[in-house]
Design an enzyme around this catalytic site. Structure first.
Site, PDB file in Angstrom:
ATOM      1  N   HIS A 211       0.806  -1.225   0.000  1.00  0.00           N
ATOM      2  CA  HIS A 211       0.000   0.000   0.000  1.00  0.00           C
ATOM      3  C   HIS A 211       0.835   1.270   0.000  1.00  0.00           C
ATOM      4  CE1 HIS A 211       0.931  -0.212   4.290  1.00  0.00           C
ATOM      5  NE2 HIS A 211       0.675   1.073   4.330  1.00  0.00           N
TER       6      HIS A 211
HETATM    7  C1  UD1 Z   1      -2.196   5.197   5.810  1.00  0.00           C
HETATM    8  C2  UD1 Z   1      -0.921   5.688   6.491  1.00  0.00           C
HETATM    9  C3  UD1 Z   1       0.102   4.555   6.542  1.00  0.00           C
HETATM   10  C4  UD1 Z   1      -0.501   3.296   7.133  1.00  0.00           C
HETATM   11  C5  UD1 Z   1      -1.748   2.931   6.337  1.00  0.00           C
HETATM   12  C6  UD1 Z   1      -2.436   1.667   6.792  1.00  0.00           C
HETATM   13  C7  UD1 Z   1      -0.386   8.071   6.169  1.00  0.00           C
HETATM   14  C8  UD1 Z   1       0.504   9.021   5.498  1.00  0.00           C
HETATM   15  N1  UD1 Z   1      -0.303   6.776   5.787  1.00  0.00           N
HETATM   16  O1  UD1 Z   1      -1.894   4.932   4.445  1.00  0.00           O
HETATM   17  O2  UD1 Z   1       1.199   4.967   7.327  1.00  0.00           O
HETATM   18  O3  UD1 Z   1       0.450   2.254   7.056  1.00  0.00           O
HETATM   19  O4  UD1 Z   1      -2.661   4.029   6.444  1.00  0.00           O
HETATM   20  O5  UD1 Z   1      -3.416   1.304   5.864  1.00  0.00           O
HETATM   21  O6  UD1 Z   1      -1.141   8.442   7.032  1.00  0.00           O
HETATM   22  N2  UD1 Z   1      -9.103   4.518   1.042  1.00  0.00           N
HETATM   23  C9  UD1 Z   1     -10.340   3.956   0.914  1.00  0.00           C
HETATM   24  N3  UD1 Z   1     -11.018   3.643   2.068  1.00  0.00           N
HETATM   25  C10 UD1 Z   1     -10.510   3.893   3.301  1.00  0.00           C
HETATM   26  C11 UD1 Z   1      -9.254   4.480   3.413  1.00  0.00           C
HETATM   27  C12 UD1 Z   1      -8.563   4.789   2.267  1.00  0.00           C
HETATM   28  O7  UD1 Z   1     -10.833   3.728  -0.172  1.00  0.00           O
HETATM   29  O8  UD1 Z   1     -11.186   3.566   4.288  1.00  0.00           O
HETATM   30  C13 UD1 Z   1      -8.336   4.822  -0.190  1.00  0.00           C
HETATM   31  C14 UD1 Z   1      -8.565   6.213  -0.706  1.00  0.00           C
HETATM   32  O9  UD1 Z   1      -8.527   6.185  -2.085  1.00  0.00           O
HETATM   33  C15 UD1 Z   1      -7.331   6.936  -0.209  1.00  0.00           C
HETATM   34  C16 UD1 Z   1      -6.287   5.861  -0.238  1.00  0.00           C
HETATM   35  O10 UD1 Z   1      -6.973   4.666   0.072  1.00  0.00           O
HETATM   36  O11 UD1 Z   1      -7.008   8.036  -0.976  1.00  0.00           O
HETATM   37  C17 UD1 Z   1      -5.155   6.065   0.700  1.00  0.00           C
HETATM   38  O12 UD1 Z   1      -5.608   6.220   2.024  1.00  0.00           O
HETATM   39  P1  UD1 Z   1      -4.776   7.128   3.059  1.00  0.00           P
HETATM   40  O13 UD1 Z   1      -5.459   7.197   4.358  1.00  0.00           O
HETATM   41  O14 UD1 Z   1      -4.430   8.432   2.445  1.00  0.00           O
HETATM   42  O15 UD1 Z   1      -3.412   6.374   3.226  1.00  0.00           O
HETATM   43  P2  UD1 Z   1      -3.031   4.835   3.344  1.00  0.00           P
HETATM   44  O16 UD1 Z   1      -2.402   4.456   2.090  1.00  0.00           O
HETATM   45  O17 UD1 Z   1      -4.136   3.982   3.840  1.00  0.00           O
END
Ligand code: UD1
Length: 373
Positions: A211
């Site tokens: 991820h």
């Molecule tokens: C975040 C953390 C990372 C952690 C990870 C665990 C930061 C910078 N990163 O990364 O350290 O290891 O969480 O998963 O805070 N999305 C969904 N549904 C959700 C959440 C996210 O669809 O419930 C999708 C969205 O498109 C979003 C993308 O995932 O833009 C990324 O989510 P985001 O919270 O920005 O970061 P993670 O990659 O999950």
């Protein structure tokens, strides 16, 4: 002796691993009559499989406030959490704020508290990859430097903080709360039926998770990792796909190709008990997650980390974890080597010292918080 009845403490979390690593502390603090303990959820993760499932499995009380921030760019997400949290902290007036880990929710929570002169306790302090291109490295460094209490999971993390000039009396090496929760939940995890449900048997499959932006947001790296698992034909592959990874795989037209491979099982993100069960029974884990590297280590499963560096160098030094980056050839070569030497390597792992503590980190954190009061 008379103690002030309420020490008002707020823990801010928002992303999947933060819910897991905070669970034992939340349970302990909720039972303690000396503190009033609330959880605020930033809403960084909002899908059922990314958040609610963990509250359910770990029997956590619901957060008192959900800031419902959702997804966005790093600046937008961090700023929105700050704006929304500022109001809540102004009205709740906590005496201490706890922030776990290294996500955007961690940093936003720490900055808002610092600006309101609320003391900050950072759980999982001192982890360093020395790679400032990682958002998590920026988040944890800044959070460490504005925290009053720094709870470190390992000796190496403690040393990192001392090297950065953080005073010794602000640091407490407690061990890792992720180890606490793993020990507590393992009996339940062992009862999971996920392997059977997937039609697999123990030690015949690789567990894959990715991820991190460096792998997922780079079409080149994402293709190289996808290529590697396509070529892992001597093993089955279980790949719970993070929502951001799914989006990117679809964008580069690789998601369906992976689905067509008979040895690869693409599944939705799974709960904590299921991931522990899959990790424990995997032949090998391939991941870019910090948490999963440690979980593999604790469960005596060899790990290949699809990154150029790691903050958990203890696992590398002990030959439990191997760095390959997103290099297809290196990944395949390392998987083969690890599988060949698996028995010998695993025997070594069982004798490893408890470098991540004794499973009582959360108790030590709560005691330190009460002393701080
Ligand atoms: C975040 C953390 C990372 C952690 C990870 C665990 C930061 C910078 N990163 O990364 O350290 O290891 O969480 O998963 O805070 N999305 C969904 N549904 C959700 C959440 C996210 O669809 O419930 C999708 C969205 O498109 C979003 C993308 O995932 O833009 C990324 O989510 P985001 O919270 O920005 O970061 P993670 O990659 O999950």
């Amino acid at each position: 002796m008379f103690r002030k009845k309420y020490f008002n403490v707020i823990l801010v979390l928002g992303a999947r691993p933060q819910i897991i690593k905070s669970a034992p502390l939340i349970h302990l603090a909720k039972q303690n009559s000396e503190i009033h303990f609330d959880v605020i959820h930033t809403g960084q993760h909002y899908d059922y499989e990314m958040s609610k499932v963990f509250f359910k499995e770990l029997q956590l009380p619901e957060a008192v406030v959900n800031l419902a921030v959702g997804s966005g760019t790093h600046a937008w997400q961090t700023a929105q959490i700050m704006i929304r949290l500022e109001k809540v902290l102004r009205s709740k007036k906590p005496n201490l704020i706890i922030v776990p880990g290294d996500t955007n929710s961690t940093l936003a929570g720490a900055l808002v508290a610092a600006k309101q002169n609320i003391p900050i306790a950072h759980m999982e302090a001192g982890a360093r990859s020395y790679d400032m291109s990682m958002p998590e490295e920026v988040n944890r460094r800044l959070t460490d430097h504005c925290s009053s209490l720094l709870f470190t999971p390992t000796e190496n993390c403690t040393k990192n903080l001392l090297r950065e000039g953080i005073e010794k009396d602000r640091i407490l090496q407690t061990g890792d709360t992720m180890y606490d929760v793993l020990l507590q939940q393992l009996p339940k995890a062992q009862k999971s039926h996920i392997i059977k449900r997937l039609g697999l048997s123990p030690k015949t499959y690789a567990l894959v998770t990715i991820h991190r932006p460096e792998n997922v947001d780079s079409p080149r790296n994402l293709r190289k990792i996808a290529d590697s698992i396509v070529h892992l034909k001597n093993l089955s592959v279980v790949f719970p796909v993070h929502p951001r990874t799914k989006k990117q795989l679809e964008k580069i037209n690789v998601y369906n190709k992976l689905r067509e491979e008979s040895h690869i099982k693409l599944i939705e993100p799974i709960g904590y008990h299921e991931i522990l069960h899959l990790t424990k029974n995997a032949k090998v884990v391939l991941t870019d997650s910090g948490g999963l590297q440690k979980e593999a280590f604790w469960l005596n499963t060899l790990c290949i980390t699809l990154r150029e560096n790691t903050e958990w160098i203890e696992t590398i030094q002990r030959k439990a974890n191997y760095l390959t980056g997103a290099d297809t050839e290196k990944i395949l070569k390392t998987v083969n080597e690890v599988i060949e030497k698996e028995e010998t390597l695993r025997k070594g792992l069982v004798k490893l010292p408890k470098i991540f503590g004794d499973g009582q980190a959360s108790e030590k954190i709560l005691e330190a918080i009460l002393r701080f009061h």
